[in-house]
Scaffold this motif. Structure first.
Motif, mmCIF file in Angstrom:
data_model
loop_
_atom_site.group_PDB
_atom_site.id
_atom_site.type_symbol
_atom_site.label_atom_id
_atom_site.label_comp_id
_atom_site.label_asym_id
_atom_site.label_seq_id
_atom_site.Cartn_x
_atom_site.Cartn_y
_atom_site.Cartn_z
ATOM 1 N N GLU A 836 26.556 -13.098 8.177
ATOM 2 C CA GLU A 836 26.384 -12.032 9.068
ATOM 3 C C GLU A 836 27.108 -10.681 8.360
ATOM 4 N N GLY A 837 28.376 -10.997 7.885
ATOM 5 C CA GLY A 837 29.065 -9.935 7.168
ATOM 6 C C GLY A 837 28.519 -9.331 6.094
ATOM 7 N N ALA A 838 27.782 -10.124 5.246
ATOM 8 C CA ALA A 838 26.873 -9.587 4.067
ATOM 9 C C ALA A 838 25.819 -8.763 4.495
ATOM 10 N N LYS A 839 25.130 -9.339 5.672
ATOM 11 C CA LYS A 839 24.184 -8.537 6.338
ATOM 12 C C LYS A 839 24.474 -7.227 6.797
ATOM 13 N N LYS A 840 25.724 -7.099 7.302
ATOM 14 C CA LYS A 840 26.170 -6.046 7.692
ATOM 15 C C LYS A 840 26.398 -4.797 6.650
ATOM 16 N N TRP A 841 27.055 -5.342 5.544
ATOM 17 C CA TRP A 841 27.294 -4.672 4.413
ATOM 18 C C TRP A 841 26.052 -3.717 3.890
ATOM 19 N N GLU A 842 24.802 -4.883 3.652
ATOM 20 C CA GLU A 842 23.921 -4.386 3.334
ATOM 21 C C GLU A 842 23.228 -3.122 4.358
ATOM 22 N N GLU A 843 23.384 -3.689 5.497
ATOM 23 C CA GLU A 843 22.790 -2.742 6.760
ATOM 24 C C GLU A 843 23.583 -1.268 6.578
ATOM 25 N N ALA A 844 24.966 -1.499 6.432
ATOM 26 C CA ALA A 844 25.667 -0.241 6.062
ATOM 27 C C ALA A 844 24.949 0.511 4.832
ATOM 28 N N LYS A 845 24.665 -0.220 3.625
ATOM 29 C CA LYS A 845 24.114 0.577 2.586
ATOM 30 C C LYS A 845 22.957 1.155 2.713
ATOM 31 N N GLU A 846 22.170 0.322 3.777
ATOM 32 C CA GLU A 846 20.629 1.003 4.024
ATOM 33 C C GLU A 846 20.779 2.306 4.723
ATOM 34 N N LYS A 847 21.872 2.147 5.654
ATOM 35 C CA LYS A 847 22.037 3.168 6.852
ATOM 36 C C LYS A 847 22.714 4.395 5.893
ATOM 37 N N ASP A 848 23.683 4.086 4.915
ATOM 38 C CA ASP A 848 24.028 5.021 3.910
ATOM 39 C C ASP A 848 23.145 5.879 3.283
ATOM 40 N N PHE A 849 21.974 5.116 2.912
ATOM 41 C CA PHE A 849 20.840 5.658 2.148
ATOM 42 C C PHE A 849 20.024 6.450 3.229
ATOM 43 N N HIS A 850 19.923 6.047 4.488
ATOM 44 C CA HIS A 850 19.083 6.654 5.469
ATOM 45 C C HIS A 850 19.758 8.206 5.722
ATOM 46 N N LEU A 851 21.397 8.012 5.706
ATOM 47 C CA LEU A 851 21.967 9.112 5.910
ATOM 48 C C LEU A 851 21.619 10.222 4.820
ATOM 49 N N LYS A 852 21.731 9.832 3.663
ATOM 50 C CA LYS A 852 21.440 10.638 2.404
ATOM 51 C C LYS A 852 19.993 11.268 2.684
ATOM 52 N N SER A 853 18.954 10.591 3.082
ATOM 53 C CA SER A 853 17.750 10.937 3.373
ATOM 54 C C SER A 853 17.656 11.997 4.606
ATOM 55 N N GLU A 854 18.525 11.823 5.489
ATOM 56 C CA GLU A 854 18.588 12.849 6.617
ATOM 57 C C GLU A 854 18.952 14.094 6.047
ATOM 58 N N LYS A 855 20.529 13.853 5.162
ATOM 59 C CA LYS A 855 21.021 15.023 4.503
ATOM 60 C C LYS A 855 19.916 15.904 3.883
ATOM 61 N N LYS A 856 19.167 15.028 3.076
ATOM 62 C CA LYS A 856 18.043 15.707 2.349
ATOM 63 C C LYS A 856 17.058 16.478 3.197
ATOM 64 N N ALA A 857 16.563 15.959 4.157
ATOM 65 C CA ALA A 857 15.860 16.558 5.162
ATOM 66 C C ALA A 857 16.294 17.627 5.713
ATOM 67 N N SER A 858 17.542 17.645 6.367
ATOM 68 C CA SER A 858 18.526 18.845 6.816
ATOM 69 C C SER A 858 18.596 19.850 5.807
ATOM 70 N N ALA A 859 18.827 19.492 4.702
ATOM 71 C CA ALA A 859 18.973 20.563 3.555
ATOM 72 C C ALA A 859 17.517 21.304 3.366
ATOM 73 N N LEU A 860 16.305 20.512 3.414
ATOM 74 C CA LEU A 860 15.050 21.220 3.462
ATOM 75 C C LEU A 860 14.992 22.009 4.618
ATOM 76 N N SER A 861 15.115 21.483 5.594
ATOM 77 C CA SER A 861 15.089 22.398 6.893
ATOM 78 C C SER A 861 15.869 23.654 6.788
ATOM 79 N N ASP A 862 17.014 23.662 6.538
ATOM 80 C CA ASP A 862 17.943 24.675 6.414
ATOM 81 C C ASP A 862 17.430 25.691 5.146
#
Length: 930
Positions: A836-862
């Motif tokens: 489960e700890g490994a899963k959480k780390w993978e989930e954190a990595k995916e969410k970090d990737f999602h965060l980066k995509s959100e930042k890119k989308a926000s940058a496009l919006s700005d």
């Protein structure tokens, strides 16, 4: 500084003597060999060579140094010479000052450096940095002659008298080594230069003369060693002494010139040793007026002394002069002085029969013992019978003591005595000489029947009243002076004189002998000194020699005197050879048996010692084993007690650990709950702050748009104000972005720290208990969950900016879902928790990737919004300048709105697609290996 004394035969260290602080430059030994004087620049010390102890020490002032301290020959006088030219004479025994020599005359003052004394100790020669030689008469204690050397001589380096076999020690020739390397030999009486050795081209560094005056050894300045023959250099040296009877002649017509105190050395034509082609030194006679042929001096000496005249002189005075006694004895006995033959005997070493001589004859003087041992060994090597003769040490001891400084003369005197005066002594070996004792008894019976009858009545045989006197040659019953006086007469007469002396000794002692009745009294009488005048005994001997009848006189039974042969000693076999051989064989057999017995006894002793040693070792081993056993039992009991104490301590420690573990778990749980609550509070506070910020920015943007719409007519001033406001907003946005970047970097650093902490915890996982492993995994899981929460918080923050309340509620529901999953996963096993700890780390990595995509989308919006504002501003400015273009501006605005809507739709579709991908990845199961 210390001195070492070495044994010349065994080359072993005998002793060492300490006492000098500076280097020793002079050593003088007494004629008896008992004392020695060592001299240094600041002190002189007198040593006893028997004990090797310092007897006395001569201390002087520092301003007055010592030049030389030495013994005078044939005397007990010590002569000390100082650097201020003062010369003192001291008594050796009492060390009292006997006399002091007066100061030399000022006209011929010499700073004394070198000294020489004649062998009789009467004349002292002194010299120094001058060509003058001072001759002192030590008997008169005055300077009797000053000899002036040639002008070539400026300093004298060495002085030495040339010994002479026929001058009784009153040496007349003095060798003078000067600074030019030439050694000149001068007659101190005639002051004539006899010969020279050395030259200016080949000078002499140092020189020494042999004890007999036959050779001169010189070390040359070039390092070579030259040996000169004195006999080849001169013919005047070693001449026999003048006859004792001289004729008084009339004075010659020409008067002799009387010389004064000071005399010059006169020399005729002196020839130096010339070098041959082979570079060998040839010595020639330097005095041209000397005549005579080269003859053997020893033969001249034996022929020069007339035995009849010596006997007449002896009967007149009763003894020979002490000064000439040794010379007369050597002449009477005609000693050949066979150096080579004697050296061959000495080189054979100590005879096995005399190895333990000291045990049987303990002599205090070690030197005297060594000389006696060498003499007896030489006699035993000369003839085998002397190794078995028990009375040989008694016979030879008086001669050894008399000639201890000349072992060759000592050996030849004893050998001559045995050959002549001990004739027929060994015919009944190993018994006493019955035939010789019978001769003595016959003479005694003829001259004193009463005394002989008294001996017979008390069972006293000739082996008691005659043999002790013969085997000790009267040394036990006479003093030194009496013994010397007796042997002056013995050596001057027929060998039968010694046998007559035994008879005369008994007849002259008839009164005390007739009073003796016990055998012990007779033995004591013939082994101790008695109150008897030796002169009376000698006169009685001569009377017996003249009045004894021919039929019983020992003259007819004994041969005349026969001297030792020159070159090699004669063969001595006048003894029963078969008895000696048998005794030798028996002695050898007994010695071998004794050696075997000693070897066996030594072996038995060694075995016994080994057995004793083994028994001692066994006992020690048993005792040690017993001690070890007791110590082992004691240690075992102590170990059991310690183990019991250790078990009790372990129990107490385990209970304490359990309590501490429980407290730790409670504290960790409380800390974790408090930390999670704090994190939640911080997240909520941050969300509220972000909401307020967003609302404020929206409100400000609305105000700006309204202000812009109202103030378009203000043209350049309002445009400038709007520009500054826009720049301010841009700066704020940049600060916000920088803050987000800092937060991202802090998050990454925390993540790295967490990973490193997890790595170290995993390394220590195998060494800790299961509870600690579970604790670490729980902490890692909590940290992973916290990382997920942080990532969710960032996602929620972005959704708060761009999404509505629906998206914020979905985020809260997701967080609640994660919390429920965490509570459910806490009840699972360790592997599930790790997975489960490994899963959480993978989930954190995916969410970090999602965060980066959100930042890119926000940058496009700005970017689209900025582009929109810039276009609007440009349109407004263009409309202000060209109002007629309003229709086209509106159309363009419609196009821009359409493009904006299209762009927003694309951003929304991109966000949905990324969210779907992240969810699909989170659903895929992942397991981590521990």
């Amino acid at each position: 500084m210390f001195l070492t004394c070495m044994e010349t035969v065994t080359k072993e260290l005998v002793s060492w003597m300490r006492g000098h602080e500076s280097s020793v430059f002079s050593i003088s030994v007494h004629a008896s060999g008992r004392y020695a004087i060592t001299t240094s620049s600041d002190t002189a010390q007198l040593w006893d060579l028997d004990t090797f102890q310092r007897k006395r020490k001569l201390n002087i002032l520092q301003s007055v140094g010592i030049q030389k301290v030495f013994f005078l020959p044939l005397s007990n006088t010590i002569l000390s010479c100082f650097k201020d030219n003062s010369i003192f004479a001291w008594e050796c025994d009492t060390l009292s000052c006997k006399y002091q020599l007066p100061a030399p005359p000022e006209s011929s003052s010499v700073l004394y450096k070198v000294f020489a004394v004649t062998r009789d100790g009467r004349i002292l020669a002194a010299g120094g940095k001058s060509n003058h030689l001072h001759l002192w008469c030590l008997e008169a204690k005055q300077l009797f002659r000053i000899i002036q050397m040639p002008t070539k001589v400026r300093a004298i380096r060495h002085l030495e008298f040339l010994p002479d076999s026929f001058d009784a020690g009153s040496n007349q020739v003095l060798g003078v080594l000067s600074q030019d390397g030439i050694m000149r030999f001068v007659n101190i009486q005639t002051c004539k230069l006899l010969f020279e050795i050395g030259s200016l081209d080949e000078g002499i560094s140092s020189s020494v003369i042999s004890p007999h005056g036959r050779y001169i050894a010189s070390i040359m300045e070039n390092g070579s060693l030259n040996i000169y023959s004195v006999q080849a250099l001169t013919q005047e040296i070693n001449k026999p002494p003048p006859p004792l009877v001289k004729v008084i002649e009339d004075l010659p017509k020409s008067k002799l010139n009387s010389g004064g105190l000071k005399m010059k050395v006169t020399s005729g034509r002196v020839q130096r040793p010339a070098k041959s082609r082979e570079n060998k030194i040839q010595a020639r006679i330097l005095k041209q007026d000397l005549t005579g042929n080269f003859e053997n001096k020893e033969n001249e000496a034996s022929d020069g002394l007339n035995k009849k005249r010596l006997q007449i002189l002896l009967k007149g005075y009763g003894e020979y002069p002490t000064k000439y006694r040794m010379f007369i004895w050597r002449s009477l006995l005609q000693l050949p002085e066979n150096h080579t033959a004697f050296s061959s005997l000495v080189d054979k070493g100590v005879h096995v029969a005399f190895l333990n001589l000291q045990k049987k004859y303990p002599i205090k003087s070690r030197k005297l013992l060594r000389v006696l041992q060498r003499t007896l060994s030489a006699l035993a090597h000369w003839s085998a019978i002397f190794s078995d003769t028990p009375y040989l040490p008694l016979l030879a001891f008086p001669f050894v003591k008399l000639f201890q400084n000349n072992q060759l003369i000592c050996f030849e005197v004893v050998a001559t005595l045995i050959i002549n005066w001990c004739q027929h002594w060994f015919e009944y070996f190993p018994n006493p000489p019955i035939n010789i004792l019978s001769l003595i008894e016959n003479v005694l019976a003829f001259h004193d029947k009463e005394l002989l009858q008294h001996f017979i009545d008390h069972d006293i045989t000739s082996q008691l009243y005659a043999w002790p006197l013969l085997e000790t040659v009267f040394s036990e019953v006479l003093t030194r002076e009496e013994w010397l006086k007796l042997f002056d007469n013995v050596f001057s007469n027929h060998p039968s004189f010694l046998l007559m002396t035994v008879v005369a000794y008994n007849t002259c002692s008839r009164a005390p002998l007739l009073n003796c009745s016990l055998r012990d009294d007779f033995e004591y009488f013939f082994h101790h000194r008695n109150n008897l005048d030796i002169s009376v005994v000698i006169r009685e001997v001569y009377h017996l020699m003249d009045t004894t009848p021919t039929d019983i006189h020992p003259n007819d039974k004994l041969d005349a005197f026969v001297a030792l042969t020159k070159g090699q000693y004669p063969v001595f076999n006048q003894y029963p050879k078969f008895i000696v051989d048998y005794q030798t064989q028996e002695r050898e057999r007994i010695r071998n048996d004794e050696l075997d017995f000693l070897r066996e006894r030594q072996m038995v002793e060694d075995m016994q010692a080994e057995v004793d040693q083994q028994r001692v070792e066994d006992e020690a081993w048993y005792q040690k084993q017993e001690l070890l056993r007791k110590a082992e039992e004691t240690r075992r009991e102590m170990l059991l007690q310690e183990e019991e104490k250790m078990a009790q301590q372990r129990q107490r420690l385990a209970s304490v650990k359990r309590e501490l573990r429980a407290k730790e778990m409670h504290l960790q749980d409380a800390t974790r709950r408090r930390f999670l609550k704090l994190q939640q509070d911080q997240c909520e506070m941050e969300l509220r702050r972000l909401n307020d910020e967003i609302e404020r920015k929206v409100h400000m943007r609305d105000q700006e748009i309204a202000t812009t719409a109202k103030d378009l007519e203000m043209r350049h001033l309002e445009l400038e104000s709007q520009k500054r406001l826009y720049e301010k907003n841009l700066i704020r946005n940049q600060e916000a972005v920088a803050k987000e970047m800092r937060e991202d970097s802090d998050t990454y650093r925390r993540k790295v720290d967490l990973e490193e902490h997890m790595f170290h915890k995993l390394i220590e996982a195998g060494q800790t208990q299961n509870q600690k492993t579970q604790k670490l995994i729980e902490e890692n899981l909590a940290e992973a969950e916290q990382a997920c929460l942080n990532a969710d918080w960032r996602i929620q923050a972005l959704h708060k900016q761009r999404c509505d309340d629906l998206q914020r509620n979905a985020c809260y529901q997701e967080v609640a879902k994660l919390l429920r999953e965490n509570r459910r996963k806490e009840t699972e096993v360790l592997n599930a928790m790790v997975g489960e700890g490994a899963k959480k780390w993978e989930e954190a990595k995916e969410k970090d990737f999602h965060l980066k995509s959100e930042k890119k989308a926000s940058a496009l919006s700005d970017a689209s919004r900025k582009w929109f504002l810039e276009k609007e501003l440009d349109d407004a400015l263009e409309h202000a300048e060209h109002p007629y273009n309003t229709v086209s501006l509106n159309q363009r605005r419609v196009q821009w709105d359409t493009m904006e809507q299209d762009l927003m739709e694309r951003v929304r579709n991109l966000r949905q697609r990324l969210t779907a991908q992240a969810r699909n990845r989170c659903r895929t199961p992942h397991l981590l290996a521990t």
